[in-house]
Design a protein around this motif. Structure first.
Motif, PDB file in Angstrom:
ATOM      1  N   ASP A 139       0.977  -1.209   0.083  1.00  0.00           N
ATOM      2  CA  ASP A 139      -0.069  -0.081   0.026  1.00  0.00           C
ATOM      3  C   ASP A 139       0.888   1.240   0.084  1.00  0.00           C
ATOM      4  OD1 ASP A 139      -1.849   1.999   0.254  1.00  0.00           O
ATOM      5  OD2 ASP A 139      -2.587   1.535   2.323  1.00  0.00           O
ATOM      6  N   GLY A 187       0.275   4.298  -1.287  1.00  0.00           N
ATOM      7  CA  GLY A 187      -0.191   5.520  -1.220  1.00  0.00           C
ATOM      8  C   GLY A 187       0.316   6.517  -2.372  1.00  0.00           C
ATOM      9  N   ALA A 188       0.650   7.631  -1.901  1.00  0.00           N
ATOM     10  CA  ALA A 188       1.101   8.818  -2.799  1.00  0.00           C
ATOM     11  C   ALA A 188       2.613   8.647  -3.037  1.00  0.00           C
ATOM     12  CB  ALA A 188       0.815  10.173  -2.219  1.00  0.00           C
ATOM     13  N   GLY A 221      -1.974   7.210  -7.463  1.00  0.00           N
ATOM     14  CA  GLY A 221      -2.236   5.993  -6.710  1.00  0.00           C
ATOM     15  C   GLY A 221      -3.680   5.433  -6.722  1.00  0.00           C
ATOM     16  N   SER A 242      -6.333   2.971  -7.807  1.00  0.00           N
ATOM     17  CA  SER A 242      -6.316   1.743  -8.549  1.00  0.00           C
ATOM     18  C   SER A 242      -7.365   1.594  -9.434  1.00  0.00           C
ATOM     19  CB  SER A 242      -6.438   0.648  -7.403  1.00  0.00           C
ATOM     20  OG  SER A 242      -6.374  -0.740  -8.038  1.00  0.00           O
ATOM     21  N   ASP A 254      -4.957  11.974  -4.920  1.00  0.00           N
ATOM     22  CA  ASP A 254      -4.201  11.169  -5.982  1.00  0.00           C
ATOM     23  C   ASP A 254      -4.246  11.889  -7.186  1.00  0.00           C
ATOM     24  OD1 ASP A 254      -3.827   9.500  -4.089  1.00  0.00           O
ATOM     25  OD2 ASP A 254      -5.087   8.010  -5.114  1.00  0.00           O
ATOM     26  N   ASP A 312       0.708  -0.452 -10.108  1.00  0.00           N
ATOM     27  CA  ASP A 312      -0.718  -0.733  -9.594  1.00  0.00           C
ATOM     28  C   ASP A 312      -1.087  -2.406  -9.390  1.00  0.00           C
ATOM     29  OD1 ASP A 312      -3.178  -0.605  -8.576  1.00  0.00           O
ATOM     30  OD2 ASP A 312      -4.079  -0.135 -10.352  1.00  0.00           O
TER      31      ASP A 312
END
Lengths: 256, 415
Positions: free
Chosen positions: B31, B33-34, B350, B352, B362, B402
């Motif tokens: 995970d 994230g950014a 980020g 999905s 994001d 991803d």
């Protein structure tokens, strides 16, 4: 004390196929009632009738002694009947609290009331003596099978429900996790709920149930106290519909 | 994690160490994230700054915002659709249609800007409602619905601008949006309000939780976050308030571009909707497990339609910025790279493509990456062909990351 849930003479057909014939079933508060039967015996259909997913064709549905109409899942939920399906229906991308309140979020005005939801979830899990989750803000994706089952069960009892139906809660679990979940199921009943446990596992059934209801080809073969029967008798009821004095007699029209 | 019985539930003590550990655990588990977007942004900016010093001028910095704004706004809307695991390939041309409606009403009919803007947004909402109905109620895959709409809207833009003529936009309010700047003092005021507001929200929430005995973020962590925001935003406002006109006697050019407060407001509104409302929670739920959401009594169809409405509505706002930036609308408005850049922005940030994971932030981070690539490569003198190929590769890279992270998360039992 009368049973909290009582079904009498339930018939259910899908087109030309009659799946349930004149089924009687009851569940009592504070007891675990095991619902057993071979594949295709009608366990799932019966549970879905209880949960209001399938409307019943004929028969009486009594809740706390009163006849009620349960035609959709919402009506069942309003009565206090919660069903935990085998696939658990949890969202992996949400955390435990978010899953427990899914669709029934507490709000203050427009905004989600996270502190209240967190407190209620915490209290419910504590009431079930659940000690296996690290944080209730963990994502469900990070939980083990047993923990997921625990969350699904906690979700079902969060709403002061009176009857909780569990569909094969231990089918996919390992030994240690099975023991934990069974312990939890027993605790639900000890807390005063009526628990209906669908299971194929005779050890589980004898470990925690108070009564056993055996379905055979869409008919209720017998509903007996667990202490009154042996392992072998229940297996006979499941496989042939009768066992000595118990079960369907030949006159009931079951094909050999 | 193991399922063995622990003696008692260990409540995480709210310390920086625990927060950091939790963060690294999540990153290791897939995970991110950014992180990739921030990392990419730093690398790209460093590379371009070294190769082309003009990249770092305050004039170019301001350009980045106006160039990236429409794509970022469209990407914000796309996040909602992507969260459901759906896609909207028509968002680019939907913005074109709305821009054309705006231009026709402003220039063709001579209507005031507020009527033109609200009509353009209403058209966007209508487009979203139709797409959403086709996906949710009829059950056509969103890929096909929006691919058909992609072509149809391209045609609609052509019809609206009468086969290739260019409609000039002369309304001053609309032109100001992408071309004017806030007075420097107002820029600082906006900065102060944002930082103070962020700090207040964080502190109040932590206090409330602490008084109820729940785990709350420690004050040092909040101070760190607020400090970081103040530093980055402060530097940005300072740089944007520098004089960037070649000859300031003729025309003075300084201040925060008008699109910045617009993006900040949209970011705050949609973040609030996603994170703090039941609707937002339900969007995540439908994206994570639609069947579970349905059984929980969530109106899945309505959530889907709403997401498409938000997406096309935001595309309309993106279209208005396009029209403002170019001071005109032509058949290519919202076409060519707009959609791909917007999807790229959301994914690079980020969000999905598999649904259930993503934030509005994001879109902003990914939009910045896309804008930096576009701008930096332009400064390096690469042709449009090379730019397309690089941006396409970056989108593919982001989608690959991803997919791989998802696999990794599955392997570590996090999904």
């Amino acid at each position: 004390m009368p049973p909290v849930l009582e079904l009498r003479g339930i018939d259910k057909s899908f087109g030309p196929v009659q799946v349930l014939h004149d089924v009687a079933f009851s569940a009592h508060s504070g007891e675990v009632t095991a619902l057993v039967g071979d594949n295709g015996a009608g366990k799932s259909t019966l549970v879905k009738c209880v949960g209001g997913i399938y409307p019943i064709d004929a028969g009486d549905y009594l809740f706390e002694g009163r006849p009620v109409q349960v035609n959709d899942p919402r009506a069942a939920a309003e009565l206090g009947i919660e069903i935990v399906y085998q696939d658990l229906a949890l969202c992996d991308n949400l955390d435990i609290v978010q899953n427990m309140f899914l669709g029934r979020e507490r709000k203050s005005g427009l905004v989600l009331d996270e502190p209240t939801m967190e407190e209620m979830a915490e209290r419910t899990l504590a009431g079930l003596s659940v000690k296996t989750v690290k944080s209730i803000r963990q994502l469900v994706s990070s939980l083990s099978g047993g923990q997921r089952q625990t969350v699904a069960i906690a979700k079902a009892v969060l709403w002061n429900s009176k009857i909780v139906v569990l569909d094969e809660p231990t089918a996919a679990l390992g030994v240690a996790q099975t023991a934990q979940v069974l312990e939890l199921v027993r605790r639900l009943a000890d807390n005063g709920l009526a628990v209906v446990l669908i299971s194929h596992n005779m050890n589980d059934v004898f470990a925690i149930s108070d009564r056993i209801a055996a379905l055979y080809l869409g008919r209720m073969a017998a509903q007996v106290k667990t202490s009154d029967v042996t392992h072998a008798q229940v297996v006979e009821l499941i496989t042939s519909g009768r066992s000595g004095e118990l079960g369907l007699n030949n006159g009931s029209g079951v094909a050999s | 994690m193991s399922a063995t019985l622990t003696p008692d539930r260990t409540v995480d003590t709210p310390s920086i160490a625990n927060n950091t550990r939790g963060y690294f655990e999540r990153v290791r588990g897939g995970d991110m994230g950014a992180l990739p977007a921030v990392f990419g942004l730093i690398v790209l900016c460093t590379v371009f700054a070294v190769l082309r010093p003009s990249f770092l001028t305050s004039g170019n910095f301001a350009n980045l915002f106006t160039q990236g704004a429409p794509v970022t706004v469209i990407a914000m809307g796309l996040v909602f659709v992507l969260l459901l695991g759906e896609i909207d390939l028509s968002a680019g041309f939907a913005s074109g249609v709305c821009a054309a409606v705006l231009a026709v009403l402003l220039t063709g009919q001579g209507l005031p800007w507020y009527i033109a803007v609200s009509t353009a947004i209403a058209v966007g909402v209508l487009i979203g409602a139709v797409l959403g109905l086709l996906v949710a109620k009829v059950g056509i895959p969103s890929f096909v619905v929006t691919l058909a709409a992609f072509l149809a809207f391209q045609g609609l833009v052509l019809l609206l601008v009468k086969n290739g003529t260019i409609i000039a936009v002369r309304d001053e309010t609309i032109l100001a949006l992408a071309n004017n700047n806030l007075p420097p003092a107002l820029g600082w005021a906006l900065f102060a309000v944002c930082v103070a507001g962020y700090a207040a929200v964080q502190v109040v929430r932590a206090r409330k939780r602490a008084t109820r005995g729940l785990t709350a973020d420690p004050l040092t962590l909040i101070a760190l976050r607020v400090g970081l925001l103040a530093l980055i935003a402060g530097l940005a406002v300072y740089a944007l308030n520098l004089e960037r006109s070649r000859n300031e006697l003729i025309v003075s050019l300084k201040g925060v571009p008008m699109v910045v407060p617009l993006i900040v407001v949209l970011l705050l509104v949609w973040t609030f909707v996603l994170r703090r409302t039941a609707f937002g929670r339900h969007v995540y739920a439908v994206g994570g497990n639609a069947e579970a959401a349905r059984r929980a009594g969530i109106p899945v169809d309505r959530i889907k339609i709403s997401a498409f409405v938000i997406c096309s509505g935001m595309a309309a706002i993106g279209g208005i910025i396009f029209a403002s930036k170019a001071a005109s609308v032509d058949p290519t408005t919202g076409g060519s790279t707009a959609l791909l850049y917007a999807v790229g922005a959301a994914v690079i940030g980020g969000t999905s493509l598999f649904g259930g994971k993503g934030r509005v932030m994001d879109a902003v981070l990914g939009g910045a990456v896309v804008a930096v690539i576009e701008n930096g490569m332009g400064l390096m003198g690469y042709s449009a062909g090379v730019k397309y190929m690089v941006t396409g590769s970056v989108l593919l890279l982001a989608a690959g990351v991803d997919a791989l992270l998802r696999k990794r998360a599955a392997a570590t039992g996090l999904r």
